[in-house]
Structure formats: structure tokens, C-alpha cells
Design a protein around this motif. Structure first.
Motif, PDB file in Angstrom:
ATOM      1  N   ALA A  42       0.841  -1.204   0.000  1.00  0.00           N
ATOM      2  CA  ALA A  42       0.000   0.000   0.000  1.00  0.00           C
ATOM      3  C   ALA A  42       0.873   1.251   0.000  1.00  0.00           C
ATOM      4  CB  ALA A  42      -0.924   0.000   1.215  1.00  0.00           C
ATOM      5  N   ASP A  43       0.363   2.304  -0.609  1.00  0.00           N
ATOM      6  CA  ASP A  43       1.096   3.564  -0.683  1.00  0.00           C
ATOM      7  C   ASP A  43       0.857   4.435   0.549  1.00  0.00           C
ATOM      8  OD1 ASP A  43       2.073   3.262  -3.484  1.00  0.00           O
ATOM      9  OD2 ASP A  43      -0.083   3.185  -3.871  1.00  0.00           O
ATOM     10  N   ILE A  44      -0.366   4.375   1.079  1.00  0.00           N
ATOM     11  CA  ILE A  44      -0.758   5.234   2.194  1.00  0.00           C
ATOM     12  C   ILE A  44      -1.516   4.408   3.217  1.00  0.00           C
ATOM     13  CG2 ILE A  44      -2.208   7.203   2.864  1.00  0.00           C
ATOM     14  CD1 ILE A  44      -1.643   8.404   0.112  1.00  0.00           C
ATOM     15  N   GLY A  45      -1.283   4.704   4.502  1.00  0.00           N
ATOM     16  CA  GLY A  45      -2.014   4.046   5.577  1.00  0.00           C
ATOM     17  C   GLY A  45      -2.833   5.075   6.341  1.00  0.00           C
ATOM     18  N   ILE A  46      -4.098   4.733   6.606  1.00  0.00           N
ATOM     19  CA  ILE A  46      -4.980   5.620   7.365  1.00  0.00           C
ATOM     20  C   ILE A  46      -5.527   4.857   8.560  1.00  0.00           C
ATOM     21  CG2 ILE A  46      -7.099   6.983   7.354  1.00  0.00           C
ATOM     22  CD1 ILE A  46      -6.716   7.474   4.403  1.00  0.00           C
ATOM     23  N   LEU A  47      -5.355   5.451   9.723  1.00  0.00           N
ATOM     24  CA  LEU A  47      -5.894   4.900  10.961  1.00  0.00           C
ATOM     25  C   LEU A  47      -7.121   5.720  11.332  1.00  0.00           C
ATOM     26  CD1 LEU A  47      -5.603   2.984  13.383  1.00  0.00           C
ATOM     27  CD2 LEU A  47      -4.029   4.618  14.378  1.00  0.00           C
ATOM     28  N   VAL A  48      -8.288   5.091  11.275  1.00  0.00           N
ATOM     29  CA  VAL A  48      -9.543   5.758  11.612  1.00  0.00           C
ATOM     30  C   VAL A  48      -9.858   5.393  13.056  1.00  0.00           C
ATOM     31  CG1 VAL A  48     -11.967   6.049  10.996  1.00  0.00           C
ATOM     32  CG2 VAL A  48     -10.302   5.483   9.230  1.00  0.00           C
ATOM     33  N   THR A  49      -9.888   6.391  13.931  1.00  0.00           N
ATOM     34  CA  THR A  49     -10.025   6.112  15.345  1.00  0.00           C
ATOM     35  C   THR A  49     -11.009   7.048  16.027  1.00  0.00           C
ATOM     36  OG1 THR A  49      -8.819   5.938  17.434  1.00  0.00           O
ATOM     37  CG2 THR A  49      -8.001   7.537  15.863  1.00  0.00           C
ATOM     38  N   LYS A  50     -11.637   6.534  17.061  1.00  0.00           N
ATOM     39  CA  LYS A  50     -12.553   7.346  17.864  1.00  0.00           C
ATOM     40  C   LYS A  50     -11.760   8.291  18.761  1.00  0.00           C
ATOM     41  CE  LYS A  50     -16.037   6.776  21.461  1.00  0.00           C
ATOM     42  NZ  LYS A  50     -16.694   5.807  22.330  1.00  0.00           N
ATOM     43  N   THR A  51     -10.645   7.807  19.295  1.00  0.00           N
ATOM     44  CA  THR A  51      -9.816   8.578  20.215  1.00  0.00           C
ATOM     45  C   THR A  51      -8.514   8.967  19.522  1.00  0.00           C
ATOM     46  OG1 THR A  51     -10.720   7.263  22.019  1.00  0.00           O
ATOM     47  CG2 THR A  51      -8.764   8.570  22.492  1.00  0.00           C
ATOM     48  N   MET A  52      -8.286  10.264  19.406  1.00  0.00           N
ATOM     49  CA  MET A  52      -7.080  10.760  18.742  1.00  0.00           C
ATOM     50  C   MET A  52      -5.898  10.742  19.715  1.00  0.00           C
ATOM     51  SD  MET A  52      -7.912  11.502  15.651  1.00  0.00           S
ATOM     52  CE  MET A  52      -6.681  12.618  15.025  1.00  0.00           C
ATOM     53  N   PRO A  53      -4.667  10.646  19.194  1.00  0.00           N
ATOM     54  CA  PRO A  53      -3.499  10.740  20.075  1.00  0.00           C
ATOM     55  C   PRO A  53      -3.383  12.155  20.648  1.00  0.00           C
ATOM     56  CG  PRO A  53      -2.823  10.648  17.771  1.00  0.00           C
ATOM     57  CD  PRO A  53      -4.298  10.420  17.801  1.00  0.00           C
ATOM     58  N   ASP A  54      -2.666  12.293  21.737  1.00  0.00           N
ATOM     59  CA  ASP A  54      -2.528  13.591  22.403  1.00  0.00           C
ATOM     60  C   ASP A  54      -1.891  14.650  21.503  1.00  0.00           C
ATOM     61  OD1 ASP A  54      -3.658  12.551  24.702  1.00  0.00           O
ATOM     62  OD2 ASP A  54      -1.716  12.014  25.580  1.00  0.00           O
ATOM     63  N   SER A  55      -1.008  14.231  20.598  1.00  0.00           N
ATOM     64  CA  SER A  55      -0.292  15.194  19.762  1.00  0.00           C
ATOM     65  C   SER A  55      -1.133  15.727  18.602  1.00  0.00           C
ATOM     66  CB  SER A  55       0.988  14.564  19.223  1.00  0.00           C
ATOM     67  OG  SER A  55       0.678  13.405  18.477  1.00  0.00           O
ATOM     68  N   LEU A  56      -2.299  15.154  18.350  1.00  0.00           N
ATOM     69  CA  LEU A  56      -3.174  15.611  17.262  1.00  0.00           C
ATOM     70  C   LEU A  56      -4.551  15.945  17.812  1.00  0.00           C
ATOM     71  CD1 LEU A  56      -2.423  12.927  14.503  1.00  0.00           C
ATOM     72  CD2 LEU A  56      -1.619  15.274  14.551  1.00  0.00           C
ATOM     73  N   ASP A  57      -5.055  17.114  17.428  1.00  0.00           N
ATOM     74  CA  ASP A  57      -6.421  17.432  17.828  1.00  0.00           C
ATOM     75  C   ASP A  57      -7.389  17.198  16.674  1.00  0.00           C
ATOM     76  OD1 ASP A  57      -5.254  19.509  16.454  1.00  0.00           O
ATOM     77  OD2 ASP A  57      -6.360  21.081  17.493  1.00  0.00           O
ATOM     78  N   LYS A  58      -6.939  17.360  15.444  1.00  0.00           N
ATOM     79  CA  LYS A  58      -7.691  17.025  14.243  1.00  0.00           C
ATOM     80  C   LYS A  58      -6.883  15.996  13.474  1.00  0.00           C
ATOM     81  CE  LYS A  58     -11.467  19.450  13.628  1.00  0.00           C
ATOM     82  NZ  LYS A  58     -12.708  18.791  13.416  1.00  0.00           N
ATOM     83  N   PHE A  59      -7.320  15.666  12.267  1.00  0.00           N
ATOM     84  CA  PHE A  59      -6.562  14.664  11.525  1.00  0.00           C
ATOM     85  C   PHE A  59      -5.185  15.189  11.186  1.00  0.00           C
ATOM     86  CE2 PHE A  59      -8.685  16.895   8.028  1.00  0.00           C
ATOM     87  CZ  PHE A  59      -7.658  17.050   7.128  1.00  0.00           C
ATOM     88  N   GLY A  60      -4.249  14.252  11.017  1.00  0.00           N
ATOM     89  CA  GLY A  60      -2.875  14.611  10.695  1.00  0.00           C
ATOM     90  C   GLY A  60      -2.046  13.358  10.523  1.00  0.00           C
ATOM     91  N   GLN A  61      -0.763  13.572  10.319  1.00  0.00           N
ATOM     92  CA  GLN A  61       0.149  12.467  10.093  1.00  0.00           C
ATOM     93  C   GLN A  61       1.048  12.283  11.303  1.00  0.00           C
ATOM     94  OE1 GLN A  61       2.721  12.875   6.660  1.00  0.00           O
ATOM     95  NE2 GLN A  61       2.225  10.797   6.032  1.00  0.00           N
TER      96      GLN A  61
END
Length: 168
Positions: free
Chosen positions: A101-120
Motif C-alpha cells: 500500500a502507498d498510504i495508511g490511514i488509521l480511523v479512530t474514535k480517540t485521537m493521540p494527544d499530539s493531534l487534535d484534528k486529523f494529521g500524520q
């Protein structure tokens, strides 16, 4: 009293198992909804679900351009838990390599602390279910444009030699 205590323990164990089963069902429902919506939103692309119990992410979107040429793959991992785990990122990277695969997307209910919106984060895109289709639209368009640029450069040297030979 021992029988009563054993019965209480059994009830607690059954409650725990039922709760765990319902959590798995909720997570699987999100995966199915994601696959269904990807098929509806991108009808010319191919959405492949990864069967339960087998290694790999939850689904793979094979991106095609407007004439049906395969341009790349986006792999999805869907999580619906209370806590974010960084181990998911490494697992998705491994799944990306194994599925090319070229790109991986993690769709999650709970975001990591370092991200408040989507990001890499560490090369993996992370977003909520609400943001996934906006993100996929942008990434999908990028994959198609990069593939077009690469295809236009194929055999460029050979074509120049053929043109030079023709002219001379």
C-alpha cells in the motif's frame, strides 16, 4: 456462601465477556460502515475487505483513475476504543509493507494527544470517522496525480532517441 461467591464471580465473568463481545461488534460495525461508504463514494475504485482472523488491516482501497488504470492503494485500520495506542501505527506500517500500500490511514474514535484534528504521525495518517472521507478524497487525488506524472516520464529517453533517429 462459597456457592454464592462462585455464582457472583461467574456473573461478573459473563458480564465482562458480554461487554467485550459488544465492543467487538461495535468495532466491526464501524469497519463495515467504512467499507460501504468507500464503495459508495468511490464507485470506480476497488474496496477489498480483509477477512476476520487474517493478518492485515481492515480494508484496502485500490485507487483507479478516470480510465480505470490502477494508480495505488490506501490501507485502512479502524479502531473504536477509549484509549489510543501507539502500537497501532507500527502494526499499520507492517500491514502497508505486506500489502504494498502507498498510504495508511488509521480511523479512530480517540485521537493521540499530539493531534487534535486529523494529521500524520510517523508516516501514518490518523483521523476520526467524521474526517475520513475528506482525507481520502485529498490523498486519492494526490495518488492519481503522482501516478500520472510517473507514467508520463516512462520511456522518455527511448522516445527522444526514436525522435532523434527519425529526424536524422
Amino acid at each position: 456462601e462459597k456457592q454464592l461467591q462462585d455464582q457472583k464471580n461467574l456473573v461478573e465473568e459473563m458480564k465482562r465477556r458480554a461487554e467485550q463481545g459488544s465492543t467487538q461488534l461495535v468495532g466491526e460495525a464501524q469497519e463495515l460502515k467504512l467499507e460501504e461508504m468507500l464503495k459508495a463514494k468511490f464507485p470506480f475504485d476497488v474496496v477489498c475487505e480483509v477477512s476476520k482472523g487474517s493478518r492485515g488491516a481492515d480494508c484496502i482501497l485500490t485507487v483507479r483513475n478516470n480510465i480505470g488504470i490502477e494508480c495505488g492503494k490506501i490501507i485502512f485500520e479502524s479502531k473504536r476504543t477509549k484509549n489510543f495506542e501507539r502500537g497501532w501505527i507500527e502494526k499499520l506500517k507492517t500491514d502497508m509493507r505486506s500489502s504494498s500500500a502507498d498510504i495508511g490511514i488509521l480511523v479512530t474514535k480517540t485521537m493521540p494527544d499530539s493531534l487534535d484534528k486529523f494529521g500524520q504521525l510517523d508516516g501514518i495518517w490518523i483521523c476520526t470517522f467524521d474526517d475520513v472521507f475528506a482525507l481520502v478524497g485529498v490523498l486519492r487525488d494526490t495518488i492519481i496525480k503522482v501516478n500520472g506524472a510517473v507514467r508520463s516520464q516512462e520511456n522518455k529517453g527511448d522516445k527522444m532517441h526514436m525522435l532523434y533517429d527519425y529526424l536524422t
